[in-house]
Design a protein around this motif. Structure first.
Motif, short mmCIF file in Angstrom:
data_model
loop_
_atom_site.label_atom_id
_atom_site.label_comp_id
_atom_site.label_asym_id
_atom_site.label_seq_id
_atom_site.Cartn_x
_atom_site.Cartn_y
_atom_site.Cartn_z
N ARG A 74 0.82 -1.22 0.00
CA ARG A 74 0.00 0.00 0.00
C ARG A 74 0.85 1.27 0.00
NH1 ARG A 74 -5.65 -1.33 3.24
NH2 ARG A 74 -5.88 -3.41 2.34
N GLY A 75 2.10 1.15 0.40
CA GLY A 75 3.00 2.32 0.38
C GLY A 75 2.69 3.33 1.46
N PHE A 76 2.19 2.87 2.61
CA PHE A 76 1.86 3.77 3.71
C PHE A 76 2.96 3.74 4.77
CE2 PHE A 76 -2.97 2.96 3.00
CZ PHE A 76 -2.90 3.66 1.81
N GLY A 77 3.14 4.85 5.47
CA GLY A 77 4.03 4.91 6.63
C GLY A 77 3.20 4.82 7.89
N ILE A 78 3.65 4.04 8.87
CA ILE A 78 2.89 3.83 10.10
C ILE A 78 3.79 4.09 11.31
CG2 ILE A 78 1.42 2.27 11.41
CD1 ILE A 78 1.02 0.63 8.89
N VAL A 79 3.28 4.87 12.27
CA VAL A 79 3.98 5.09 13.54
C VAL A 79 3.05 4.65 14.66
CG1 VAL A 79 5.06 6.78 15.07
CG2 VAL A 79 5.26 7.04 12.58
N PHE A 80 3.55 3.72 15.49
CA PHE A 80 2.75 3.18 16.59
C PHE A 80 3.11 3.88 17.90
CE2 PHE A 80 3.09 -0.32 13.51
CZ PHE A 80 1.75 -0.59 13.29
N GLN A 81 2.28 3.65 18.90
CA GLN A 81 2.52 4.19 20.23
C GLN A 81 3.83 3.68 20.83
OE1 GLN A 81 -0.74 3.39 22.92
NE2 GLN A 81 0.55 3.58 24.73
N SER A 82 4.19 2.43 20.51
CA SER A 82 5.31 1.76 21.17
C SER A 82 6.64 1.91 20.44
CB SER A 82 4.98 0.27 21.31
OG SER A 82 4.72 -0.30 20.04
N TYR A 83 6.76 2.88 19.53
CA TYR A 83 7.99 3.18 18.79
C TYR A 83 8.33 2.08 17.77
CZ TYR A 83 8.48 5.75 23.22
OH TYR A 83 8.23 6.49 24.35
N SER A 84 8.44 0.81 18.22
CA SER A 84 8.70 -0.33 17.33
C SER A 84 10.00 -0.19 16.55
CB SER A 84 7.52 -0.53 16.36
OG SER A 84 6.33 -0.76 17.06
N LEU A 85 11.03 0.37 17.17
CA LEU A 85 12.34 0.44 16.54
C LEU A 85 13.09 -0.87 16.75
CD1 LEU A 85 13.41 4.04 17.67
CD2 LEU A 85 12.43 3.37 15.47
N PHE A 86 14.00 -1.18 15.84
CA PHE A 86 14.81 -2.38 15.97
C PHE A 86 15.94 -2.08 16.97
CE2 PHE A 86 13.32 -2.53 11.46
CZ PHE A 86 12.44 -3.60 11.62
N PRO A 87 15.95 -2.75 18.12
CA PRO A 87 16.92 -2.39 19.17
C PRO A 87 18.36 -2.69 18.80
CG PRO A 87 15.73 -4.38 19.78
CD PRO A 87 15.06 -3.84 18.56
N ASN A 88 18.60 -3.65 17.90
CA ASN A 88 19.96 -4.03 17.53
C ASN A 88 20.48 -3.26 16.33
OD1 ASN A 88 18.06 -5.29 15.90
ND2 ASN A 88 19.45 -6.96 15.35
N MET A 89 19.72 -2.27 15.85
CA MET A 89 20.15 -1.43 14.73
C MET A 89 20.39 -0.01 15.22
SD MET A 89 17.66 -2.39 11.54
CE MET A 89 17.52 -4.06 10.88
N THR A 90 21.34 0.68 14.60
CA THR A 90 21.56 2.08 14.93
C THR A 90 20.38 2.91 14.44
OG1 THR A 90 22.68 2.60 12.85
CG2 THR A 90 24.06 1.77 14.67
N VAL A 91 20.37 4.16 14.86
CA VAL A 91 19.32 5.07 14.39
C VAL A 91 19.33 5.17 12.87
CG1 VAL A 91 18.71 7.52 14.29
CG2 VAL A 91 19.13 6.43 16.50
N ALA A 92 20.52 5.31 12.30
CA ALA A 92 20.62 5.42 10.84
C ALA A 92 20.10 4.16 10.15
CB ALA A 92 22.07 5.68 10.44
N GLU A 93 20.41 3.00 10.71
CA GLU A 93 19.95 1.75 10.13
C GLU A 93 18.44 1.60 10.26
OE1 GLU A 93 23.95 -0.99 10.86
OE2 GLU A 93 22.42 -0.83 12.41
N ASN A 94 17.88 2.07 11.38
CA ASN A 94 16.43 2.03 11.55
C ASN A 94 15.74 2.90 10.51
OD1 ASN A 94 14.86 0.70 13.96
ND2 ASN A 94 16.89 1.16 14.77
N ILE A 95 16.20 4.11 10.36
CA ILE A 95 15.57 5.03 9.41
C ILE A 95 15.71 4.52 7.98
CG2 ILE A 95 15.64 7.36 8.44
CD1 ILE A 95 16.53 8.36 11.18
N GLY A 96 16.86 3.94 7.68
CA GLY A 96 17.12 3.49 6.32
C GLY A 96 16.63 2.11 5.99
#
Length: 348
Positions: A74-96
């Motif tokens: 669908r090509g949508f971006g989703i942001v949840f309440q719980s952040y849902s970031l990958f803890p073993n990736m850097t910020v740059a790796e998460n964004i990219g």
């Protein structure tokens, strides 16, 4: 219309989460789904995202049906309440991450990540891990990750509810800045009226799986159509027709026709004026005053029962003072008494 939801229905066994809901979002519009817990707003967002399947109805993006399209397409971006970031990736790796799985080159990915970190005002955290960031910083990174792939629609599921009040206010401004800068159509779920009033171009107020009113923030606050919306969108003094007839007959000039028990008068606290009246002409008594920083909230006993009045600056009177109440007829909004209707329609 950019996004159209027509007669969306979703049930879970005997429970109807959504009952023939229809909404529309225009290109570049910021829309808030607002309502109490269990009203169906997150269910609707999940259906739009493709995380749940419709039981009935249609979802269209620029006229193309989405109902059978999986979430990843669908090509949508989703942001949840719980952040849902990958803890073993850097910020740059998460964004990219989304760019990487789309085969974006390393140089382009690095450029895009740096651009987004500047946009969310965290240019120096690219090499950090999520666990090294505050909650507000993590949510900014989650927002940057969601918009990295130029989504056709941004979906926000109560993204600020886990943050403290000061951080919420700051991040609220950042979300609006990002949305306005990029022009991404955005749908945000919230139960916070202040949040919706501050952010939205349009608010869709829901209750019990249906849309009860949709319009601009000013529409829903100043011109609620039902008792539920009047009470949910801030503090309201709600008076029966009989009470108005006895104490404030001038307000009847704006009352619509119909049975007395089907409408109530809605008076916002800031629309009621207080005039000290020590000479015996008083019609009310100040029972309490609460200092709330930028305003004072007064509890007033009147001929029609307790009323809430709000004033900015110094209070015009003290606890125990006798006062008269000043209300302009145009300040009164008459709303449908949906509670009375529900009681009348319920089986004996």
């Amino acid at each position: 219309m950019y996004l159209t939801v027509r007669n969306a229905t979703k049930t879970y066994g005997p429970f109807t989460a959504l009952d023939s809901v229809s909404i529309e979002i225009e290109q570049g519009e910021f829309v808030c789904l607002l309502g109490p817990s269990g009203c169906g707003k997150t269910t609707l967002l999940r259906l739009i995202a493709g995380l749940s399947r419709l039981d009935g109805g249609d979802i269209l993006l620029e006229g193309a049906a989405l109902s059978d399209l999986p979430a990843r397409k669908r090509g949508f971006g989703i942001v949840f309440q719980s952040y849902s970031l990958f803890p073993n990736m850097t910020v740059a790796e998460n964004i990219g991450y989304g760019l990487k799985i789309r085969g974006t080159s390393r140089s382009e990915m690095a450029r895009r990540v740096a651009e987004l970190l500047e946009l969310v005002k965290l240019p120096d955290v690219a090499d950090k891990y999520p666990g090294q960031l505050s909650g507000g910083q993590q949510q900014r990174i989650a927002l940057a990750r969601a918009i990295a792939v130029d989504p056709r629609l941004l979906l926000l599921d109560e993204p600020l509810s886990a943050l403290d009040a000061k951080v919420r206010a700051e991040l609220r401004g950042e979300i609006l800045h990002v949305q306005r800068t990029l022009g991404i159509p955005t749908l945000m779920v919230t139960h916070d009226q202040e949040e919706a009033l501050a952010l939205a171009d349009k608010i869709i107020c829901m209750n019990h799986g249906v849309v009860v009113q949709a319009g601009t923030p000013e529409d829903l606050y100043q011109r609620p159509k039902t008792r539920f919306v009047a009470e949910f969108m801030g503090i309201s003094n709600l008076l029966s027709t009989d009470a108005v007839r006895r104490a404030f007959p001038a307000l009847l000039a704006t009352r619509p026709e119909g049975p007395d028990d089907r409408v109530v008068a809605c008076l916002r606290p800031e629309q009621i004026g207080l005039i000290p009246a020590p000479d015996g002409s008083a019609t009310a008594t100040v029972r309490g005053i609460s200092f709330l920083g930028n305003l004072r909230r007064l509890e007033v006993d009147s001929a029609v029962g307790p009323l809430i009045v709000e004033t900015h600056g110094a209070a015009p009177c003290r606890e125990g003072d006798r006062v008269t109440l000043s209300i302009a007829p145009e300040a009164c909004t008459w709303v449908a008494d949906d509670m009375a209707r529900q009681m009348a329609e319920s089986p004996a």
